[in-house]
Write an enzyme that holds these catalytic residues in place. Structure first.
Site, PDB file in Angstrom:
ATOM      1  N   ASP A 156      37.325  34.772  39.475  1.00  0.00           N
ATOM      2  CA  ASP A 156      38.305  33.877  40.114  1.00  0.00           C
ATOM      3  C   ASP A 156      37.731  33.130  41.451  1.00  0.00           C
ATOM      4  OD1 ASP A 156      41.761  34.180  41.232  1.00  0.00           O
ATOM      5  OD2 ASP A 156      40.328  32.430  40.539  1.00  0.00           O
ATOM      6  N   LYS A 158      36.557  31.045  43.960  1.00  0.00           N
ATOM      7  CA  LYS A 158      37.088  29.420  44.302  1.00  0.00           C
ATOM      8  C   LYS A 158      37.126  29.473  45.823  1.00  0.00           C
ATOM      9  CE  LYS A 158      41.780  31.474  44.068  1.00  0.00           C
ATOM     10  NZ  LYS A 158      43.115  31.333  43.315  1.00  0.00           N
ATOM     11  N   ASN A 161      38.732  32.208  48.027  1.00  0.00           N
ATOM     12  CA  ASN A 161      38.225  33.403  48.071  1.00  0.00           C
ATOM     13  C   ASN A 161      36.680  33.506  48.695  1.00  0.00           C
ATOM     14  OD1 ASN A 161      40.130  34.457  46.555  1.00  0.00           O
ATOM     15  ND2 ASN A 161      39.283  34.093  44.663  1.00  0.00           N
ATOM     16  N   ASP A 174      38.542  39.065  47.038  1.00  0.00           N
ATOM     17  CA  ASP A 174      39.439  39.123  46.214  1.00  0.00           C
ATOM     18  C   ASP A 174      38.781  39.264  45.021  1.00  0.00           C
ATOM     19  OD1 ASP A 174      42.005  36.997  45.216  1.00  0.00           O
ATOM     20  OD2 ASP A 174      41.932  39.268  45.076  1.00  0.00           O
ATOM     21  N   THR A 194      41.567  30.350  38.101  1.00  0.00           N
ATOM     22  CA  THR A 194      42.497  29.449  38.620  1.00  0.00           C
ATOM     23  C   THR A 194      42.068  28.012  37.971  1.00  0.00           C
ATOM     24  OG1 THR A 194      42.475  30.585  40.706  1.00  0.00           O
ATOM     25  CG2 THR A 194      43.366  27.967  40.857  1.00  0.00           C
TER      26      THR A 194
HETATM   27  C1  MP6 Z   1      41.721  35.827  49.763  1.00  0.00           C
HETATM   28  C2  MP6 Z   1      42.462  36.943  50.402  1.00  0.00           C
HETATM   29  N1  MP6 Z   1      42.578  36.335  51.950  1.00  0.00           N
HETATM   30  C3  MP6 Z   1      42.074  37.047  52.876  1.00  0.00           C
HETATM   31  N2  MP6 Z   1      41.152  38.095  52.404  1.00  0.00           N
HETATM   32  C4  MP6 Z   1      40.618  38.854  53.564  1.00  0.00           C
HETATM   33  C5  MP6 Z   1      40.395  38.582  54.466  1.00  0.00           C
HETATM   34  C6  MP6 Z   1      40.954  37.288  55.012  1.00  0.00           C
HETATM   35  C7  MP6 Z   1      41.048  36.827  56.454  1.00  0.00           C
HETATM   36  C8  MP6 Z   1      41.473  35.697  56.803  1.00  0.00           C
HETATM   37  C9  MP6 Z   1      41.549  35.300  58.093  1.00  0.00           C
HETATM   38  C10 MP6 Z   1      40.872  35.677  59.162  1.00  0.00           C
HETATM   39  N3  MP6 Z   1      41.063  34.979  60.222  1.00  0.00           N
HETATM   40  N4  MP6 Z   1      41.854  33.798  59.903  1.00  0.00           N
HETATM   41  C11 MP6 Z   1      42.049  34.167  58.723  1.00  0.00           C
HETATM   42  C12 MP6 Z   1      42.203  34.958  55.729  1.00  0.00           C
HETATM   43  C13 MP6 Z   1      42.409  35.218  54.632  1.00  0.00           C
HETATM   44  C14 MP6 Z   1      41.569  36.371  54.292  1.00  0.00           C
HETATM   45  C15 MP6 Z   1      39.472  39.392  55.639  1.00  0.00           C
HETATM   46  O1  MP6 Z   1      39.387  38.919  56.862  1.00  0.00           O
HETATM   47  N5  MP6 Z   1      38.988  40.490  54.869  1.00  0.00           N
HETATM   48  C16 MP6 Z   1      39.171  40.970  53.537  1.00  0.00           C
HETATM   49  C17 MP6 Z   1      40.038  40.067  52.735  1.00  0.00           C
HETATM   50  C18 MP6 Z   1      40.375  40.614  51.613  1.00  0.00           C
HETATM   51  C19 MP6 Z   1      39.771  41.924  50.971  1.00  0.00           C
HETATM   52  C20 MP6 Z   1      39.719  41.851  49.543  1.00  0.00           C
HETATM   53  C21 MP6 Z   1      39.909  43.110  48.813  1.00  0.00           C
HETATM   54  C22 MP6 Z   1      40.871  41.875  48.758  1.00  0.00           C
HETATM   55  C23 MP6 Z   1      43.804  36.986  49.813  1.00  0.00           C
HETATM   56  C24 MP6 Z   1      44.780  35.710  50.004  1.00  0.00           C
HETATM   57  C25 MP6 Z   1      43.992  37.349  48.448  1.00  0.00           C
HETATM   58  C26 MP6 Z   1      44.717  37.956  50.780  1.00  0.00           C
END
Ligand code: MP6
Length: 314
Positions: A156, A158, A161, A174, A194
């Site tokens: 996935d 994109k 991610n 992700d 997606t």
């Molecule tokens: C794509 C993912 N979004 C995010 N996953 C992770 C972030 C993350 C950080 C910000 C961010 C930081 N500062 N401003 C925005 C925005 C979105 C994030 C991070 O720092 N470290 C690990 C992450 C994920 C770890 C992985 C095992 C799942 C979803 C939407 C699925 C929650």
């Protein structure tokens, strides 16, 4: 209602684990939780500081009752296995430091990518300059080769991610749809992805392979440079029609080397995509790295060079 329920269960779990601090095991009470960074389908990712060291992490919190009710416990454990298998082996992949649980939740303690999602940068800037697009494309190639070398397919890929760390370097994340190809299998049999990034073989024979990630990579390069989707119909069905018939065009001014690279990724036969072949084939990762689009990339210092200034492109 669900969010309320989840935040209540999070509060309860923090209280519960505070109560258990005596045994010294890693627990939620060892962290100060900050803002919510992202919401997955069965999880919330929050910024958190490990009190003992002051180090910031991202903690993915999965509600156990929710996982059990939706029969997604195995998905959560599969994601953990993928993250463990990928380990800390590559700078371009989000690393899982620890996991722990309490009565209500599973906690994955992961790298914090403090500059957020690539997607929001592309939307804000419209598109990325050729220099930025090339730099990020090279980092994605490097991380994909490592991942595929471990027989892990993302499935996935994109811009949502693709995260950016404090040095604006790529962190692929992700792996909820990630798959470890068991005993040398080269295809997996479940539908994920997606719409705009899905490879034709997924639509035609419901199979994903490492090469499906390379198709998605082509879509990502196209989108970084032009700020648009390579395949976008008025409905998901029409998008899929365009993908299956390779119905895409380049906007005026699109870099010629980038066009050639994308044409070698948007190949219907998954085995013929650049990067999809074995080490000795004309479509190996070495051939992908040698593509003229990457001529100015220094692969040896890719993760130590400073990231180019993120600026708008076309
Ligand atoms: C794509 C993912 N979004 C995010 N996953 C992770 C972030 C993350 C950080 C910000 C961010 C930081 N500062 N401003 C925005 C925005 C979105 C994030 C991070 O720092 N470290 C690990 C992450 C994920 C770890 C992985 C095992 C799942 C979803 C939407 C699925 C929650």
């Amino acid at each position: 209602q669900q969010t309320k329920e989840r935040s209540k269960s999070r509060k309860r779990s923090r209280e519960a684990s505070r109560a258990r601090s005596a045994n010294g095991r890693l627990g939620a009470q060892e962290f100060t939780f900050g803002d919510t960074l992202g919401e997955g389908s069965y999880s919330t990712v929050m910024r958190a500081r490990y009190i003992r060291t002051g180090q910031e992490y991202a903690i993915k919190i999965l509600d156990k009752n929710h996982l059990i009710r939706k029969d997604k416990m195995l998905v959560a454990l599969a994601e953990k296995n993928v993250l463990v298998k990928l380990g800390a082996g590559h700078p371009g992949i989000i690393h899982l430091h620890w996991t722990f649980q309490d009565e209500w939740s599973l906690f994955f303690v992961l790298d914090l990518a403090s500059n957020g999602e690539m997607q929001s940068r592309i939307s804000r800037l419209g598109s990325l300059s050729l220099t930025s697009s090339r730099y990020y494309a090279a980092q994605i190639v490097d991380a994909l080769e490592y991942m595929h070398g471990k027989d892990v397919i993302h499935r996935d890929l994109k811009p949502e991610n693709l995260l950016l760390d404090d040095q604006f370097r790529i962190k692929i994340t992700d792996f909820g749809t990630g798959k470890i190809l068991e005993n040398g299998a080269d295809r997996a049999k479940t539908f994920v992805g997606t719409a705009q990034y899905v490879a034709p073989e997924l639509l035609e024979s419901n199979e994903t392979s490492k090469s499906s990630d390379l198709w998605a990579f082509g879509c990502i390069i196209y989108q970084m440079i032009s700020g648009r989707f390579a395949f976008q119909g008025l409905s998901e069905y029409l998008t899929w029609q365009k993908i299956k018939s390779l119905d895409y065009t380049f906007p005026d001014g699109f870099d010629e080397d980038a066009k050639d690279l994308i044409r070698r990724l948007f190949v219907h036969d998954p085995t013929q995509r650049l990067g999809a072949g074995g080490p000795d084939s004309a479509h190996s990762y070495a051939a992908l790295r040698a593509h003229p689009f990457f001529a100015s990339v220094s692969w040896e210092t890719l993760w130590t060079d400073p990231a180019p200034l993120l600026e708008a492109g076309l």
